[in-house]
Design an enzyme around this catalytic site. Sequence first.
Site, mmCIF file in Angstrom:
data_model
loop_
_atom_site.group_PDB
_atom_site.id
_atom_site.type_symbol
_atom_site.label_atom_id
_atom_site.label_comp_id
_atom_site.label_asym_id
_atom_site.label_seq_id
_atom_site.Cartn_x
_atom_site.Cartn_y
_atom_site.Cartn_z
ATOM 1 N N TYR A 33 43.951 103.399 42.363
ATOM 2 C CA TYR A 33 44.924 103.410 43.039
ATOM 3 C C TYR A 33 46.060 104.846 42.371
ATOM 4 C CZ TYR A 33 43.986 99.727 45.516
ATOM 5 O OH TYR A 33 43.064 98.762 46.048
ATOM 6 N N LYS A 90 33.364 93.884 36.317
ATOM 7 C CA LYS A 90 31.902 94.737 36.867
ATOM 8 C C LYS A 90 31.688 95.026 35.492
ATOM 9 C CE LYS A 90 28.826 95.171 40.144
ATOM 10 N NZ LYS A 90 27.960 94.125 40.855
ATOM 11 N N ASP A 144 32.207 90.112 42.127
ATOM 12 C CA ASP A 144 31.194 89.791 43.028
ATOM 13 C C ASP A 144 30.892 88.602 42.854
ATOM 14 O OD1 ASP A 144 29.607 90.960 41.375
ATOM 15 O OD2 ASP A 144 27.957 91.955 42.180
ATOM 16 N N ASP A 153 43.825 93.671 44.144
ATOM 17 C CA ASP A 153 44.134 93.687 46.035
ATOM 18 C C ASP A 153 43.533 92.725 46.228
ATOM 19 O OD1 ASP A 153 45.478 94.382 48.564
ATOM 20 O OD2 ASP A 153 44.567 96.845 47.025
#
Length: 379
Positions: free
Chosen positions: A151, A208, A240, A264
């Site tokens: 972001y 990740k 995930d 988020d």
Amino acid sequence: MAKTSYRICTLPGDGIGPEIMDQAKRILAAVGEAYDVDFQCEDQLIGGCAIDATRAAGVTPSALPPQTLEAAKASDAVLLAAVGGPKWDDPTPGAVRPEQGLLAIRKNLGLYLNLRPVHIYDALRDASPLRPERLDGVDLLIVRELTGGLYFGKHERQTDVAGAGIDGAAGDTATDSMEYAEYEIERVIRWAYEAAARRSKVVTSVDKANVLETSRLWREVNHRLNAEFEDVEGEDMLVDNCAMQLVANPAQFDVLVTENTFGDILSDEASMLTGSLGMLASASLGDGTALYEPSHGSAPDIAGKDLANPIAQVLSVELMLRYSFQMDEAADAVAGAVEDVLNAGWRTADLADETTPEDHKLGTRAMGDKLIEAFQARA
């Protein structure tokens, strides 16, 4: 002895924001009366309404006008409602968008972590999309890094790039950069371990690391801090898998900490465990004035219709009392009032179902009335 006084920068924003902010101010007034505290609320502009006001004034359109930021910095806390709406959905590259105001105020106040508690209310178990038995023992805290990652990285668009279009023709490319410094990661994960030490002593760090270098750095920092906090169990989980586990077995989590983009998404997923986004508050903390806001959006389709659920905004007040003013007793009374009102069967439209009696379906202000009554009975 002089009365304790706190200055609050209130940002009603867009859509249902002004309606739910009104209920938050009413709760604050009740708290002030019960605990002999003076809460001075000063409204400022942020989001779409700020864009409209600055454009009308003939100055450069801004979702965060300078006077708003100045007022926020000078306050003891910032209470925000909601920003955005289709009115300001301009797809033009470089267009000013309401959400830029939210990102900018967090950055300028040095608010680098966001807390989102996920608490299951017994009275709303049937509102959750999960079976009630899967909600047993669910009480988790999501800690999200707030000022780094995708972001706040570089955002670039290139046009007429050879081979970027269909069938080898020229076309556009876009690049968004994810970048983290070690200190940005450490301060957030450290806060998570300190919080877990006061709770159930488990930290789940979400990344990740099988793909992203930023995640590998994130994991290294987590392991280092886990060794420092010997009484807290630390674990790593791929994002995930975490998304799946939040649905399959949410009770396994105590404190969940992750970077900005993952946080988020996962926090919105976790919000549905409660049955409605209208039930979740959040706190943004860091070096400057703390900011408190509900987790939902501006819901422009119901704005001005007295239909919005004000509970998340009221619970944002609870977090503000707790973290900015150290008024734990008052915060407990506000949280208890929410529980009491729900247990009594009162519902706004988003919480009501076919079993809710018509005379227990409330609008925004009527729900505010019930919350104030319940608070006053406890205070």
